[in-house]
Design a protein around this motif. Structure first.
Motif, short mmCIF file in Angstrom:
data_model
loop_
_atom_site.label_atom_id
_atom_site.label_comp_id
_atom_site.label_asym_id
_atom_site.label_seq_id
_atom_site.Cartn_x
_atom_site.Cartn_y
_atom_site.Cartn_z
N GLY A 100 0.80 -1.21 0.00
CA GLY A 100 0.00 0.00 0.00
C GLY A 100 0.83 1.26 0.00
N GLY A 101 2.16 1.10 0.02
CA GLY A 101 3.05 2.25 -0.12
C GLY A 101 3.25 3.09 1.11
N GLY A 102 2.63 2.71 2.22
CA GLY A 102 2.72 3.51 3.43
C GLY A 102 3.86 3.09 4.34
N PRO A 103 3.80 3.50 5.61
CA PRO A 103 4.85 3.15 6.58
C PRO A 103 4.65 1.75 7.15
N GLY A 104 5.41 1.43 8.19
CA GLY A 104 5.23 0.18 8.91
C GLY A 104 5.56 -1.05 8.08
N ALA A 105 4.65 -2.01 8.08
CA ALA A 105 4.87 -3.27 7.36
C ALA A 105 5.05 -3.04 5.87
N MET A 106 4.32 -2.06 5.34
CA MET A 106 4.45 -1.77 3.90
C MET A 106 5.85 -1.27 3.58
N GLU A 107 6.33 -0.36 4.38
CA GLU A 107 7.69 0.15 4.20
C GLU A 107 8.71 -0.98 4.29
N ALA A 108 8.50 -1.88 5.24
CA ALA A 108 9.44 -2.99 5.44
C ALA A 108 9.56 -3.83 4.18
N ALA A 109 8.41 -4.23 3.62
CA ALA A 109 8.44 -5.07 2.42
C ALA A 109 9.04 -4.33 1.24
#
Length: 242
Positions: A100-109
């Motif tokens: 989804g391009g956001g922070p957190g888990a998305m940023e990690a991937a």
């Protein structure tokens, strides 16, 4: 991109121009007059344009897997570390990574995908509390409408890896399960990463939903839970083999 940026489709807004409502909210809110008769037909053109832009941006992406999870994960979280490893291993297995391009888990991937030299994709959405795409996204598309964005995830992903998350993560997960259950999508692996987090939910699914006949055993089996990012990617790869 600063913390004050507000992304609305392809447009960036700041300061006093940041709206108090989102495009989705204005579309779905109850109307108190007949103004919608004059405005909603024009919204159809904007929705159509979002589909065209998304299809155009992703049409040549190639094999890809979507990774979901909480935007609230911090970089020192074990789940964040697993997200980075999942992104890296997916690239090594020949996939692009979509989040989804956001922070957190998305940023990690996205971080894991970029560091592995792969294609790191972010499909952003206009939200009042998230701003812009994370810095590890190489190909980003921003959407106004959730349902357009959801279509892109399903159409261009060969499966989902789902890290711990909240309502948004559950929404994406159960929508995918429903599409698989109703055979709208076929051969679509759904791998839940983080056994301690997901087991209580799966206990409810099996004990209550299955126990009361609301779903079938096959529906439960669609949800595969693991702890190891390597195993998560292996399950995705094996699901695509003839």
């Amino acid at each position: 991109m600063t913390d004050e940026d507000y992304q609305r489709g392809a447009t960036t807004l700041r300061g006093k121009l940041v709206p108090r409502t989102t495009t989705d909210q204005r579309l779905l809110d109850e109307h108190t007059d007949a103004d919608w008769l004059h405005t909603d037909p024009w919204r159809v053109l904007r929705i159509q344009a979002e589909f065209v832009e998304g299809f155009g941006a992703l049409a040549e992406l190639g094999p890809a897997v979507a990774v979901f999870g909480s935007a609230r994960l911090t970089s020192d979280s074990e789940h964040y570390a697993r997200g980075v490893e999942v992104g890296r291993r997916l690239v090594e297995a020949g996939y692009a990574v979509i989040t989804g391009g956001g922070p957190g888990a998305m940023e990690a991937a996205n971080k894991g995908a970029r560091e592995a030299g792969g294609t790191s994709v972010g499909l952003g959405i206009e939200l009042p509390f998230e701003t812009g795409l994370n810095r590890y996204v190489d190909l980003g598309v921003n959407f106004r409408y959730f349902f357009v964005r959801k279509t892109m995830f399903v159409k261009y992903s060969q499966g989902y890896v789902v890290l711990p998350g909240g309502f948004g993560t559950l929404d994406e997960l159960f929508e995918a399960v429903t599409l698989a259950q109703t055979q709208k999508v076929t051969s679509f692996p759904l791998v839940l990463l983080g056994r301690d987090f997901w087991t209580p939910m799966l206990d409810f699914v099996r004990g209550t939903l299955l126990g009361e006949g609301m779903i079938s055993e096959r529906d439960v089996e669609r949800l595969q839970v693991v702890d190891d990012p390597e195993e998560a990617v292996r399950l995705v790869v094996e699901a695509r083999l003839p």
